[in-house]
Design an enzyme around this catalytic site. Sequence first.
Site, PDB file in Angstrom:
ATOM      1  N   ASP A   1      27.296  22.777 -32.556  1.00  0.00           N
ATOM      2  CA  ASP A   1      27.522  23.193 -31.173  1.00  0.00           C
ATOM      3  C   ASP A   1      27.449  22.036 -30.182  1.00  0.00           C
ATOM      4  OD1 ASP A   1      27.992  25.744 -31.920  1.00  0.00           O
ATOM      5  OD2 ASP A   1      26.160  26.619 -31.131  1.00  0.00           O
TER       6      ASP A   1
ATOM      7  N   ASN B   1      23.901  30.245 -36.350  1.00  0.00           N
ATOM      8  CA  ASN B   1      25.242  29.759 -36.052  1.00  0.00           C
ATOM      9  C   ASN B   1      26.266  30.382 -36.995  1.00  0.00           C
ATOM     10  OD1 ASN B   1      26.813  28.444 -34.180  1.00  0.00           O
ATOM     11  ND2 ASN B   1      26.825  26.512 -35.266  1.00  0.00           N
TER      12      ASN B   1
ATOM     13  N   THR C   1      20.203  33.179 -33.552  1.00  0.00           N
ATOM     14  CA  THR C   1      21.315  32.824 -34.436  1.00  0.00           C
ATOM     15  C   THR C   1      20.948  31.689 -35.385  1.00  0.00           C
ATOM     16  OG1 THR C   1      23.647  32.128 -34.476  1.00  0.00           O
ATOM     17  CG2 THR C   1      22.251  31.154 -32.794  1.00  0.00           C
TER      18      THR C   1
ATOM     19  N   GLU D   1      23.308  24.379 -36.291  1.00  0.00           N
ATOM     20  CA  GLU D   1      23.453  24.345 -34.833  1.00  0.00           C
ATOM     21  C   GLU D   1      23.954  23.009 -34.311  1.00  0.00           C
ATOM     22  OE1 GLU D   1      23.847  27.346 -32.928  1.00  0.00           O
ATOM     23  OE2 GLU D   1      22.093  27.683 -34.184  1.00  0.00           O
TER      24      GLU D   1
ATOM     25  N   ARG E   1      15.962  27.559 -28.594  1.00  0.00           N
ATOM     26  CA  ARG E   1      17.129  27.001 -29.281  1.00  0.00           C
ATOM     27  C   ARG E   1      16.698  25.835 -30.180  1.00  0.00           C
ATOM     28  NH1 ARG E   1      22.670  27.699 -30.448  1.00  0.00           N
ATOM     29  NH2 ARG E   1      24.018  26.259 -29.317  1.00  0.00           N
TER      30      ARG E   1
ATOM     31  N   THR F   1      25.620  34.598 -34.195  1.00  0.00           N
ATOM     32  CA  THR F   1      24.609  35.207 -33.345  1.00  0.00           C
ATOM     33  C   THR F   1      24.321  36.663 -33.668  1.00  0.00           C
ATOM     34  OG1 THR F   1      25.763  33.986 -31.597  1.00  0.00           O
ATOM     35  CG2 THR F   1      23.741  35.023 -31.019  1.00  0.00           C
TER      36      THR F   1
ATOM     37  N   SER G   1      24.755  26.612 -25.588  1.00  0.00           N
ATOM     38  CA  SER G   1      25.054  27.904 -26.209  1.00  0.00           C
ATOM     39  C   SER G   1      25.798  28.782 -25.218  1.00  0.00           C
ATOM     40  CB  SER G   1      23.754  28.604 -26.620  1.00  0.00           C
ATOM     41  OG  SER G   1      23.986  29.944 -26.990  1.00  0.00           O
ATOM     42  N   SER G   2      26.623  29.694 -25.728  1.00  0.00           N
ATOM     43  CA  SER G   2      27.301  30.663 -24.863  1.00  0.00           C
ATOM     44  C   SER G   2      26.456  31.910 -24.654  1.00  0.00           C
ATOM     45  CB  SER G   2      28.651  31.047 -25.467  1.00  0.00           C
ATOM     46  OG  SER G   2      28.487  31.487 -26.793  1.00  0.00           O
TER      47      SER G   2
ATOM     48  N   GLY H   1      29.852  34.168 -30.372  1.00  0.00           N
ATOM     49  CA  GLY H   1      30.265  32.839 -29.941  1.00  0.00           C
ATOM     50  C   GLY H   1      30.713  32.793 -28.498  1.00  0.00           C
TER      51      GLY H   1
END
Length: 660
Positions: free
Chosen positions: A512, A490, A488, A509, A177, A470, A540-541, A563
């Site tokens: 987020d 985003n 991703t 990002e 990430r 994503t 992140s999800s 998302g």
Amino acid sequence: MLLCNRKVPKTLNTCFILHIFTLLTLGVLVSGMPSKMVSFASQETLQRINNLLRGSANRDVDIIAEYLKKDDDDDGGDKDHHNIDIDPLPRRPSLTPDRQLLKVGLHGAISSDLEVCSNLTINEVLLKFPGSNAADAAVTQALCKGMVNFFNSGIGGGGYVVFSGKDDEDHLSIDFREKAPMDSHKFMFENCSLCSKIGGLAVGVPGELMGLYRLFKERGSGQVDWRDLIEPVAKLGSVGWQIGEALGATLELYEDVFLTLKEDWSFVLNSTHDGVLKEGDWIKRPALSNMLMELAKNGSVAPFYDPDHWIAKSMIDTVAKYNGIMNLQDVSSYDVHVTKPLSMKIRKGANFIPDNDMTVLTSSGSSSGAALLAALRIMDNFQNQEGGDYEKETTYHLLESMKWMASARSRLGDFEGEALPKHIEEVLDPEWALKAVKSIKRNSQDGNFKTLENWTLYDPAYDINNPHGTAHFSIVDSHGNAVSLTTTINLLFGSLVHDPKTGVIFNNEMDDFAQFNKSNSFELAPSIYNFPEPGKRPLSSTAPTIVLSELGIPDLVVGASGGSRITTSVLQTIVRTYWYNMPILETIAYPRIHHQLLPDRIELESFPMIGKAVLSTLKEMGYTMKEVFPKSVVNAIRNVRGEWHAVSDYWRKRGISSVY
């Protein structure tokens, strides 16, 4: 003066004004096209922006004002939300999916959004180098996706990968990430919340290349060189390809934006530079191609992260041009988080797989893998029901598990090292799941199923973040290895910052992260675990997942984009597979259901497909419902009696799987 990092100056520079213009002119995607334009900011924010723009000769306020419409979404939540995280394709689930979209392979498979990339990876890696494996293939697949569908992924972003091998010690989770620059702090967006979405300040330090290289070094076959994995993608960018439906529709949506920023985005414009390239046109990315060839010749990703190399210098210059704070030290110090995947057993002795322990592997770090496992632990207390999709009891169990999963997500955040922080251990504790199970059973006595009357009873700790965008793909090879990878930049086209020298499109990002002193409309405070901090990764999800059989063989490789709908989509896919015994084609094609606790409502992809009887039952249970445009995309592979059944989410993103 760095914009948005302190008080906004009276005179805005041109690029910032153009980015604000960009944000305000994008529309909600309805039936696949922008049939109505909706602002992404609250009226108060819009007025503040308009006041700033009035002093500028670069853009007439009236031109912007005509795009602004009242936000008519009835969710009761923050009005600064938007729908610029999904491509503008017509999206609709199906109850009668075409059997030709189920691909069956004897040796291996790739399930992704892009058939052209899956075919390239199979032909140029898995078949060309017989000893190669899924980890090798993942490098080419990810780079190809970023090359072709550059609106939602690429080397300017980051993500997560879960790898499973023949032995338990081979299993691996890599968190690549994006990281917050070292000059980041929790007050950085206090005076300009929109600056987390557009421009240089929105950019986190990219991690995709480092993550792919680490996967290659840690779990690659050793039978193929790094150069062999990069060159096919570099050649594709040099020769070009025909624009497909997804890219064509997304470019068309952003035409005014790219014409405004044509100096940096010339590669998406037609020969006369008076419009964007269309579906069916030929497009090339020579700058990115040349940069990838340099990485291929180097045999590593070192030039990308080397502060003395022209690649890193060019990227930093571009981000600085758009008021960013990322510097060369941020790039050179970037590292990935490598751990064992989070894991748990499910379905022990379940009805349709007697005496079988399925092992779920999912991502750790700053992902939402822990929340997914918490929900699966809750669901594991309830019996299987073949054909149980949208049946009264099973749907109640699934929805309540989703609401408790959202509560679990509110406790998550980035961490380093192998040891889990206490706030994450809490949601993985069987006692936490037992609390949820007792609540569910207590409110389903004698077939009288009732959701809790107030969302506060699910005990969310903080505001639940709402990530975006994503792309996901799943891979299995002939050696028994599997890869589940989600990546991703985003929002669509990330921060809208593109470096024309390197071809890198930068993420946004930073959006987020939670914003300090900004509670949501439900008075939940922003999460203390997800504030911007130097070197921190935003929550992140994402939850790339591999389910292993009792023999340790990959049984289901799955992940999603979309998302906040990622975790619920992965959960529903696993539940449909192992609780309802549904085939993978129907599992992905059928309409999905989503609940993230706040706003406190069910989102359904299609009222007509689900039917009046089910809707009436859900209403009797106390749920509020809303029919929504499908936003999640699931790509998965299932092991069926030794064959690989691969299905991409054609119904929502035109994906078609490839097998060999």
